[in-house]
Design a protein around this motif. Structure first.
Motif, PDB file in Angstrom:
ATOM      1  N   GLY A 196      12.530 -47.418  45.445  1.00  0.00           N
ATOM      2  CA  GLY A 196      11.436 -46.876  44.655  1.00  0.00           C
ATOM      3  C   GLY A 196      10.370 -46.221  45.513  1.00  0.00           C
ATOM      4  N   SER A 249       8.949 -37.549  45.975  1.00  0.00           N
ATOM      5  CA  SER A 249       8.278 -36.847  44.887  1.00  0.00           C
ATOM      6  C   SER A 249       7.043 -36.095  45.358  1.00  0.00           C
ATOM      7  CB  SER A 249       7.888 -37.838  43.790  1.00  0.00           C
ATOM      8  OG  SER A 249       6.817 -38.671  44.214  1.00  0.00           O
ATOM      9  N   ALA A 304      13.682 -52.456  46.240  1.00  0.00           N
ATOM     10  CA  ALA A 304      12.263 -52.120  46.164  1.00  0.00           C
ATOM     11  C   ALA A 304      11.955 -50.890  47.017  1.00  0.00           C
ATOM     12  CB  ALA A 304      11.417 -53.304  46.628  1.00  0.00           C
ATOM     13  N   LEU A 309      11.763 -42.910  46.850  1.00  0.00           N
ATOM     14  CA  LEU A 309      11.742 -41.897  45.793  1.00  0.00           C
ATOM     15  C   LEU A 309      10.326 -41.382  45.565  1.00  0.00           C
ATOM     16  CD1 LEU A 309      14.223 -43.474  43.218  1.00  0.00           C
ATOM     17  CD2 LEU A 309      14.568 -41.376  44.537  1.00  0.00           C
ATOM     18  N   ALA A 310       9.349 -42.267  45.658  1.00  0.00           N
ATOM     19  CA  ALA A 310       7.955 -41.831  45.540  1.00  0.00           C
ATOM     20  C   ALA A 310       7.587 -40.897  46.686  1.00  0.00           C
ATOM     21  CB  ALA A 310       7.025 -43.043  45.524  1.00  0.00           C
ATOM     22  N   CYS A 360       4.388 -44.050  51.800  1.00  0.00           N
ATOM     23  CA  CYS A 360       5.462 -44.638  51.001  1.00  0.00           C
ATOM     24  C   CYS A 360       6.756 -44.750  51.802  1.00  0.00           C
ATOM     25  CB  CYS A 360       5.699 -43.808  49.740  1.00  0.00           C
ATOM     26  SG  CYS A 360       4.377 -43.908  48.517  1.00  0.00           S
TER      27      CYS A 360
END
Length: 311
Positions: free
Chosen positions: A292, A299, A289, A295-296, A146
Motif C-alpha cells: 500500500g 501515485s 502493508a 502504491l501510494a 512512502c
C-alpha cells in the motif's frame, strides 16, 4: 505543451514530459521482467559464482542488443569525443549496480535484495539535491517518504538476520545509491545517440570490467553451470540485458528522475511474491502493508493524468 498539443491518445504529464500509452505498456513489461528476475538471479547464483554469473549474462546480452540495433537500423558508432561520457554513465548505472547487487543477492533473500535495491528513488532524490541542486516538490517528498517507509517495513522482520549479515545489506545499498546517482546523470546527459546504441556500449564497457573482476576474485570457483544456472543466465541475457535495460534507459532519458525511479517501485513487490512462489520465501504481514505504501509512492508521479487537447 506544444509537443502534446496534437496528441490523440491519453498522455500523463510529468513536469515537462509525458507518459504515453506505449510508455505505460513498456513500464508494465519492465515491471514483470525485472520483478521475476529477482528469484531467478537468486536461483542462478546458488551454486555458481555471482560475478561470473553476471558476466556470462552480459556476454550473452551483447549479441541480442547488436541484433536488435541492426533490426532498428540504429547506428552503433560512438559520437566523436563521447567515449568518456559513456564510461561515466556506465560506472554508476551498470558497473556499481551489477557488481554490488549480484553480491547482495548471493547473501540475502531475493525479495529483501529487491527491496533494498529499490530504495533507489531515495538516493536519486538525494543525489539530485546534493550534487545538482534540484529541489523536489512536496508530492515528490511524500512519494519518497512512502517508498522509504515501505522498504523499512518490509525489512522490519529481517533486522535480526541483517545484523548478522551486514555485508549483504551494505552491498545492496551501495548498488541502489549508484543506480540512483546514475538515474540523475542519465537524465542530464546530452549524448546524441539512440538509446539502444548507448545501452550496447555501456554494457560492453561493463562486461569487460565484470570479466576482470570475476577472473580476479572467482577464477578458483569456476565450473560448468548446471541446467538451472544456464536458464537463469539465458533469461538475464535475452530479457534483462536485451530488453529491460533498453526500456529503462529510454524512460530514464525522457522522464524526470523522480518519475522514472518511483514508476518502477512495484518491482520489489513482485520480487517478494515471486520469490515466495518460486523459492518458498515466506511473505509477512509487512509485505502486504508495504504494498500500500509503495502504491501510494507511485501515485505521486503516475496518477495525475491530464488529457492532452485533441485536434
Amino acid at each position: 505543451m506544444a509537443n502534446n498539443a496534437h496528441c490523440n491518445v491519453p498522455c500523463y504529464r510529468f513536469g515537462m514530459t509525458s507518459l504515453s500509452r506505449k510508455d505505460w505498456i513498456l513500464l508494465v513489461l519492465l515491471t514483470l521482467c525485472w520483478g521475476f528476475n529477482w528469484p531467478i538471479m537468486k536461483f542462478g547464483v546458488q551454486d555458481f559464482p555471482p560475478l561470473s554469473f553476471r558476466t556470462l549474462s552480459m556476454i550473452g546480452g551483447l549479441p541480442v542488443l547488436w541484433l536488435a540495433s541492426r533490426m532498428q537500423r540504429a547506428r552503433l558508432t560512438i559520437p566523436p569525443g563521447k567515449l568518456m561520457a559513456i564510461v561515466r554513465l556506465s560506472v554508476p548505472n551498470m558497473l556499481i549496480w551489477h557488481v554490488f547487487m549480484i553480491l547482495g543477492v548471493k547473501m540475502l533473500s531475493s525479495g529483501r535484495a529487491a527491496i533494498l535495491g529499490y530504495t533507489m528513488p531515495v538516493w536519486a532524490v538525494l543525489c539530485a539535491l546534493f550534487f545538482f541542486g534540484e529541489r523536489p516538490n512536496r508530492a515528490a517528498w511524500i512519494g519518497i517518504g512512502c517508498a522509504l517507509a515501505g522498504a523499512l517495513l518490509l525489512l522490519s522482520s529481517e533486522f535480526a538476520k541483517l545484523a548478522g549479515n551486514p555485508l549483504g545489506t551494505l552491498f545492496a545499498l551501495i548498488a541502489a545509491a549508484g543506480w540512483g546517482y546514475g538515474t540523475v546523470t542519465m537524465k542530464r546527459s546530452s549524448l546524441d545517440m539512440p538509446t539502444i546504441s548507448l545501452t550496447f556500449w555501456m554494457l560492453s564497457i561493463t562486461t569487460v570490467a565484470m570479466a576482470m573482476a570475476a577472473w580476479l576474485f572467482e577464477r578458483n570457483e569456476w565450473h560448468m553451470p548446471n541446467a538451472g544456472a544456464w536458464t537463469a543466465i539465458a533469461y538475464n541475457a535475452v530479457i534483462i540485458f536485451g530488453f529491460a535495460h533498453v526500456v529503462w534507459f529510454q524512460l530514464a532519458r525522457t522522464l524526470p528522475p523522480i518519475a522514472s525511479s518511483l514508476s518502477v517501485m512495484m518491482i520489489p513487490i513482485l520480487g517478494v511474491f515471486s520469490g515466495a512462489w518460486l523459492l518458498g520465501e515466506t511473505p509477512h504481514w509487512q509485505d502486504f502493508a508495504a504494498m500500500g505504501l509503495i502504491l501510494a509512492a507511485m501515485s505521486t508521479v503516475l496518477l495525475k493524468p491530464r488529457r492532452a487537447a485533441h485536434t
